[in-house]
Every structure is written in structure tokens, then in C-alpha cells.
Design a protein around this motif. Structure first.
Motif, PDB file in Angstrom:
ATOM      1  N   TYR A 182      22.860 -79.955  -6.416  1.00  0.00           N
ATOM      2  CA  TYR A 182      23.361 -79.846  -7.798  1.00  0.00           C
ATOM      3  C   TYR A 182      24.572 -80.734  -8.049  1.00  0.00           C
ATOM      4  O   TYR A 182      24.776 -81.210  -9.156  1.00  0.00           O
ATOM      5  CB  TYR A 182      23.718 -78.401  -8.140  1.00  0.00           C
ATOM      6  CG  TYR A 182      22.535 -77.490  -8.339  1.00  0.00           C
ATOM      7  CD1 TYR A 182      21.253 -77.981  -8.521  1.00  0.00           C
ATOM      8  CD2 TYR A 182      22.698 -76.111  -8.353  1.00  0.00           C
ATOM      9  CE1 TYR A 182      20.175 -77.131  -8.702  1.00  0.00           C
ATOM     10  CE2 TYR A 182      21.630 -75.250  -8.542  1.00  0.00           C
ATOM     11  CZ  TYR A 182      20.371 -75.765  -8.718  1.00  0.00           C
ATOM     12  OH  TYR A 182      19.322 -74.919  -8.897  1.00  0.00           O
TER      13      TYR A 182
ATOM     14  N   VAL B 254       9.718 -73.204  -6.110  1.00  0.00           N
ATOM     15  CA  VAL B 254      11.030 -73.864  -6.172  1.00  0.00           C
ATOM     16  C   VAL B 254      11.813 -73.256  -7.334  1.00  0.00           C
ATOM     17  O   VAL B 254      11.441 -73.429  -8.493  1.00  0.00           O
ATOM     18  CB  VAL B 254      10.876 -75.384  -6.392  1.00  0.00           C
ATOM     19  CG1 VAL B 254      12.250 -76.055  -6.444  1.00  0.00           C
ATOM     20  CG2 VAL B 254      10.010 -76.009  -5.300  1.00  0.00           C
ATOM     21  N   CYS B 255      12.872 -72.517  -7.007  1.00  0.00           N
ATOM     22  CA  CYS B 255      13.675 -71.913  -8.081  1.00  0.00           C
ATOM     23  C   CYS B 255      15.090 -72.440  -8.089  1.00  0.00           C
ATOM     24  O   CYS B 255      15.874 -72.081  -8.969  1.00  0.00           O
ATOM     25  CB  CYS B 255      13.690 -70.396  -7.968  1.00  0.00           C
ATOM     26  SG  CYS B 255      14.826 -69.785  -6.731  1.00  0.00           S
ATOM     27  N   GLY B 256      15.445 -73.284  -7.131  1.00  0.00           N
ATOM     28  CA  GLY B 256      16.799 -73.800  -7.118  1.00  0.00           C
ATOM     29  C   GLY B 256      16.955 -74.871  -6.064  1.00  0.00           C
ATOM     30  O   GLY B 256      16.144 -74.989  -5.141  1.00  0.00           O
ATOM     31  N   LEU B 257      17.992 -75.679  -6.216  1.00  0.00           N
ATOM     32  CA  LEU B 257      18.255 -76.802  -5.301  1.00  0.00           C
ATOM     33  C   LEU B 257      19.758 -76.939  -5.147  1.00  0.00           C
ATOM     34  O   LEU B 257      20.320 -78.010  -5.335  1.00  0.00           O
ATOM     35  CB  LEU B 257      17.663 -78.099  -5.885  1.00  0.00           C
ATOM     36  CG  LEU B 257      16.144 -78.146  -6.021  1.00  0.00           C
ATOM     37  CD1 LEU B 257      15.739 -79.301  -6.928  1.00  0.00           C
ATOM     38  CD2 LEU B 257      15.467 -78.282  -4.659  1.00  0.00           C
TER      39      LEU B 257
ATOM     40  N   GLU C  86      11.926 -72.145  -1.981  1.00  0.00           N
ATOM     41  CA  GLU C  86      12.951 -73.198  -2.026  1.00  0.00           C
ATOM     42  C   GLU C  86      14.017 -72.883  -3.066  1.00  0.00           C
ATOM     43  O   GLU C  86      13.738 -72.847  -4.262  1.00  0.00           O
ATOM     44  CB  GLU C  86      12.269 -74.535  -2.346  1.00  0.00           C
ATOM     45  CG  GLU C  86      13.215 -75.703  -2.610  1.00  0.00           C
ATOM     46  CD  GLU C  86      14.044 -76.098  -1.406  1.00  0.00           C
ATOM     47  OE1 GLU C  86      14.864 -75.259  -0.960  1.00  0.00           O
ATOM     48  OE2 GLU C  86      13.884 -77.233  -0.909  1.00  0.00           O
TER      49      GLU C  86
ATOM     50  N   GLY D 162       7.633 -75.541  -9.288  1.00  0.00           N
ATOM     51  CA  GLY D 162       8.917 -75.149  -9.862  1.00  0.00           C
ATOM     52  C   GLY D 162       8.746 -74.032 -10.863  1.00  0.00           C
ATOM     53  O   GLY D 162       7.704 -73.931 -11.513  1.00  0.00           O
ATOM     54  N   PHE D 163       9.756 -73.173 -10.979  1.00  0.00           N
ATOM     55  CA  PHE D 163       9.633 -72.080 -11.957  1.00  0.00           C
ATOM     56  C   PHE D 163      11.007 -71.544 -12.324  1.00  0.00           C
ATOM     57  O   PHE D 163      11.980 -71.723 -11.601  1.00  0.00           O
ATOM     58  CB  PHE D 163       8.763 -70.937 -11.400  1.00  0.00           C
ATOM     59  CG  PHE D 163       9.452 -70.085 -10.370  1.00  0.00           C
ATOM     60  CD1 PHE D 163       9.608 -70.533  -9.062  1.00  0.00           C
ATOM     61  CD2 PHE D 163       9.974 -68.840 -10.704  1.00  0.00           C
ATOM     62  CE1 PHE D 163      10.254 -69.761  -8.116  1.00  0.00           C
ATOM     63  CE2 PHE D 163      10.620 -68.056  -9.761  1.00  0.00           C
ATOM     64  CZ  PHE D 163      10.769 -68.513  -8.462  1.00  0.00           C
ATOM     65  N   ILE D 164      11.069 -70.934 -13.458  1.00  0.00           N
ATOM     66  CA  ILE D 164      12.212 -70.074 -13.793  1.00  0.00           C
ATOM     67  C   ILE D 164      11.627 -68.726 -14.149  1.00  0.00           C
ATOM     68  O   ILE D 164      10.506 -68.618 -14.666  1.00  0.00           O
ATOM     69  CB  ILE D 164      13.071 -70.623 -14.932  1.00  0.00           C
ATOM     70  CG1 ILE D 164      12.209 -71.075 -16.101  1.00  0.00           C
ATOM     71  CG2 ILE D 164      13.932 -71.770 -14.452  1.00  0.00           C
ATOM     72  CD1 ILE D 164      13.011 -71.427 -17.315  1.00  0.00           C
TER      73      ILE D 164
END
Lengths: 338, 338
Positions: A250, A243-246, A221, A278-280
Motif C-alpha cells: 500500500y 485477494v482482499c488486501g495487499l 491474500e 479480488g473482492f470486497i
């Protein structure tokens, strides 16, 4: 006057979609390095969706850019002057110098680049943060198995294109989602995904269902929005959703109109034993050497391809960034400084 | 006529809250065991929230009970007649025989119980499926570390009470949520949680915030609903949310009124690197021997306590089950058959 530093500052915080008013171009003296530092001439500047978060004051994994500060960014730069023994003028480095034409940096915050090994711009894309986000997120959290179906959106971009190509290397099927026929052709024919679907098509949800006859095992995602709605009913038992971005949300300002989708999400989390995570990428920084080795090898042997969208001139950065949030870029968006 | 089998069948599927009309009491002949089977007299019947899902036709991790079938349940039973060498009349066993007074079962589907080691009813609660759900979900997915804060709702019930007590054994702080002062007193004083909060209190959200000054690291989700809304803003970066139940929404019929909470959830999943993971305990069945050893030891040395709410008579099961979904039970709900 050619010795002035051109900088783009955050002038104000956007509400919703950023506008040119949120940025301010200024000229300041070129800074002078101290002991242990280098003076850098910025050659390339990376524009990435996460920067929208840095423009907001809301709590996130990283501090916001303050009003009046230089906008943050990863950069590829040339050393002009060095006060550290490891660097000499002419060296090319990866730095985190932001939207400006000159910068000083601590030598220990730099990574030296070898222009003979790969074009230096790749350090901002496929061999940099976006590529590593794809690599660590997909392999550590997505864990695709041979024969499984991996779906990723923004599939013509630097994260999505790497996700699909790594999924293929792992033996999985890769389904890419992108905006418009040109991007879909790139995803299908250049990046070699098994299918590429246009999320602007009125039949998008049905197209996705048809492309995933065995359901979806990994949804990487990075966009959210209506792509999520099409993916969600197709998720298999034990599906993984890194999930690394949305990017689709934004610019959104809540509260969000109903119906409330949370109870339905949680019901399926339970009944399908879903994992949403979620992660970075910096959480996985111990994997960086393995990433550079693997991804470097895959690029060298042609198993991973990449596309860059290079825009000229620092002054173009605000417009290019606004376009990025709307999907107007075509590949990894990079500003080349004059 | 004492030889008849009393059975409770699913008569119709509920819309929303189940009612007595959804169940039908029938009398049928006592069945006869084949080779390899035993005839069982059911002594205790477990009532658990997951059964609400089995009453619905919606796709889930387990098939629905068909209309006209006996309602499913875990049971503790006495062997009346055995056609398998491992069992003899008088043996007490754990079976999955459902809402009825007699049953035949394959011997290989049974687990023999030792009444001298622990009361046989514990095989339906703290030493059975609910206790194992707490053990496997908390240790494998929640992974509480010393000093971290673990929050669980339905904390006076068999899953929640075990979650909090195991969290304490692991060195974490345990915050329990329950309905009403009597349940909260049990959670605080009998189960030894660090705090017990009444979700019916008008100051519940503030009470939870005050009880979690360092935020929440693990939220063991078994209820959903408004408890989630109070927990959500307190989740720390890298918080883990194992999801084993959503009792507060089992009777709900969508679509759900807005605002839409999904974008806000996903935003925090991303910015806080949250992990949300649905599960059912049988995914972790390899850990069952370790569970029986650990939990058996903790009960023996008094570190884990449990409470059972035993209701008399199979005929009482529908009313007791309807009450369970509304939190009217006080501890692990078990029907004792006459």
C-alpha cells in the motif's frame, strides 16, 4: 468548550508511507440532527488497512477521501439525541462516522448493537467488517475442503485470525504467518492454527514449505509482498487465492524493480488452473445474516477467539494508523475515545 | 516398404523457439493390434500450441513427452483392422495417436466420427478440443452477459474464432485481435466480430481502447505478451479472465526483464475485483455432450463458422508447428497425411 467536535481531517495525500503531516486535528461545533437523524457520541473507532487506499486519489472500489474531509472509519457510538422513533438516547450503534468525536447520522444507516450479546467493540472486528471479509471470502471464494491446507498472513489480525479459525471449523489445516514470536504464539496457541510462521525469519520460505508438505490449496491474500513469493511455488493445482488486501504494497510507489514476475504468475495460473479473485466484502452482503448467526455462535461456544488492540484517544489515531501499516498493532486495532 | 510407420519423435528439448533439430523422423514397423484394439491409418493430425509445453520438462498439467517418444497429438484416423466388436475397417475415428502414420489404439480410447454429419477434420477444431476450450471456458468462466464486451486474441484461430462467435450468440460484443490485415478481415467479415484489431499496428493499444468504449468485461486469455498490456488497463470491475493459453510466452526463457508488473496486477485484482482463472478443457468434460449438441447446431444453422489451414505431409509437421508458434498459420492448423 467540552461540547466541541474533535475531528481528524485528511490534510494532504501521502506519497509512500503516510506521515503526521497528512492529518490535521480540528475543533468544530457539535452538529445538530435533522428529522430522521440521530446525534452520536463516538466511543470506538476502527482503524483498518483499506484506509490507506482512501487517502490516495487513485481509482479504487470506493471514492477517495477529499482533502479537508474527515477521515472515514467504521465506529461504535452512543446515541445522545434521536429524531427517529427507532433510536433513543443511550442506544449503542454501529455507524460509519469517521475520525471524530461527534457525528449526526441517518437512522437508516445505523445498526443497533446489543451490549449484552457481545462486547460492542466486536462490531468493528470479529463480528464486523473484518470478520465478514474472512467469512465470505474464505467460504465463498476459498471453499476449503476437509484436509486441505489454508494459508493466511497477518494471522494475528482480525481478518487473518478469523480465516484460520473458520478454516479449522471446515476441517482444513490452517497455517498462519505473522511478524515476530509474540504474534506467532498468539496465532498458534490462542487461535489454534496448526502452525504459525514468522515472516521475519531468514528461513521463512523453507519454514513455510515444511509446514505445507501437501502444498497449499487456499491462500487467502491480504498482504502481498514477500509472503506471496514464498507461497507461490507451493500452490497446488486448482488452488484458490481470494485477494482482499495487499498491505505490504500500500505504501509502495511504482514502477517496481524487475525481474518481471507477471509471466511466471500467468504460466502457473495456466499450468496449475489457479483462481485469483479480488473482492470486497460488500459484494457478499446477502450473506451478512448468516455470518452474524454463524460467527456469533462460534464465538459463544469458544471455537472462534479474537484479540483487540485498543489505543486511547482520538489524537492517537494517526500514529496508530501509521503503525498498523507496518504491523505494529497486536490484534484488531481500535481507538477508544475519551 | 509402403507398410512402414513414419514417426516424428522428440529428439531434444528446445530452449526458446523450437527448431528442426528438436524433431527426428524415423521409420518403424507398422504395429499389430491386440484384443480390444484397432490398427489405425492416421489421416489428419492436429497441431496446437499446447504441444510446446509437452516438449519441455517443466511441470505442467500433463506429463512431458519423453525424449525419443512420438510427439503427442489428436488425430483423425481410419480403422484398417479391428479386434473390437464396435469398430470395423473403414470407420473414421478421433484418436490421440500423435505424429505418426500408423498406430494401434484401445477401442475405448476412440470416438467414432460420422463423415455425413460434419467433415471429419472438424473433430480436431471447431467440434473438437479447441472448440470445446472456447465453449467451456467462455460460458463457464467468462459468463458473458448481453451487452458486455468480450475480447479475445488469436481471433482467427480455432479457439479465438469460436470464443467471439459464441460471445455474439450470447448477446455480447466481440472484439477480436489478430496479426495482420488478412486475419483481421477474416475475423471481422467471416466470423462476424464487432471489430478486429491488428496487434502489429503501432496504434494497437489506442485502437483497442477505441473499440471498447465501455471497457472489457471478459478477456479470454490465450496469448499473453503485449496484448495483455493493452487489455489490462481497460478491464472493468468484476471482469473475468479465463486463461487457456499464453502462446506469446511459450518460447520465452526467464527471468523476465523489469519493471515488475505483478504488484500492479494484484492492485487491480483487488481494486477491480477481477477474477483470473487458468483452466484446461478436460476439467469441464461433463459438458462435452452439450457442447457437441450446441456447437453442432450453430454450425448447421451458420451461426458459427470455422477456417482450417491444412498442410500436406507428416514431414511438414515440424515446420508447420514452428510457424504456428509465430502465428504463421491461417485458421486451425491440420496436417493431412498422404
Amino acid at each position: 468548550m467540552s461540547e466541541q467536535n474533535l475531528q481528524i481531517l485528511l490534510a494532504s495525500r501521502p506519497t509512500g508511507r503516510p506521515s503526521h503531516d497528512n492529518f490535521r486535528l480540528v475543533r468544530t461545533p457539535v452538529p445538530t440532527p435533522d428529522d430522521g437523524q440521530v446525534l452520536l457520541k463516538i466511543r470506538y473507532l476502527s482503524l483498518d488497512p483499506y484506509m490507506r487506499g482512501r487517502m490516495s486519489a487513485a481509482k479504487s472500489y470506493a471514492a477517495a477521501v477529499e482533502i479537508g474531509q474527515v477521515m472515514e472509519a467504521g465506529t461504535v457510538a452512543e446515541v445522545l439525541e434521536s429524531r427517529h422513533p427507532d433510536y433513543k438516547p443511550g442506544d449503542m450503534v454501529l455507524s460509519y462516522s469517521g475520525w471524530q468525536s461527534y457525528a449526526v447520522a441517518d437512522a437508516k444507516a445505523l445498526r443497533k448493537l446489543d451490549p449484552n450479546q457481545a462486547p460492542v467493540t466486536t462490531a468493528l472486528g470479529v463480528l464486523g467488517m473484518p470478520g465478514f471479509t474472512a467469512y465470505a471470502g474464505l467460504l465463498t471464494l476459498g471453499q476449503p475442503k476437509p484436509g486441505e491446507t489454508v494459508v493466511v498472513a497477518a494471522a494475528s489480525g482480525p481478518v487473518g485470525s478469523a480465516v484460520g479459525q473458520i478454516a479449522k471449523i471446515m476441517g482444513a489445516r490452517a497455517i498462519g504467518i505473522a511478524g515476530g514470536p509474540e504474534k506467532c504464539a498468539l496465532v498458534r496457541h490462542e487461535f489454534g492454527f496448526d502452525a504459525a510462521l514468522d515472516h521475519r525469519s531468514p528461513t521463512f520460505a523453507e519454514d513455510l514449505r515444511a509446514a505445507c508438505p501437501d502444498g497449499i490449496d487456499v491462500y487467502f491474500e491480504n498482504v502481498g509482498g514477500k509472503v506471496w513469493d514464498a507461497v507461490f511455488p507451493l500452490l497446488n493445482t486448482f488452488a484458490r487465492i481470494p485477494v482482499c488486501g495487499l498491505i505490504a504494497q500500500y505504501n509502495a510507489t511504482g514502477p517496481f524493480e524487475g525481474p518481471d514476475r507477471l509471466p511466471v504468475l500467468m504460466r502457473d495460473v495456466l499450468t496449475k488452473s489457479l483462481t485469483i479473485r479480488g473482492f470486497i466484502q460488500r459484494e457478499f452482503s446477502a450473506q451478512y445474516p448468516a455470518f452474524l448467526r454463524d460467527m456469533g455462535g462460534w464465538i459463544a461456544d469458544g471455537r472462534v477467539k479474537y484479540k483487540e488492540d485498543i489505543v486511547q484517544g482520538l489524537e492517537s489515531a494517526p500514529e496508530a494508523f501509521i503503525g498498523l501499516l507496518e504491523g505494529r498493532n497486536f490484534g484488531k486495532l481500535i481507538i477508544e475515545l475519551g
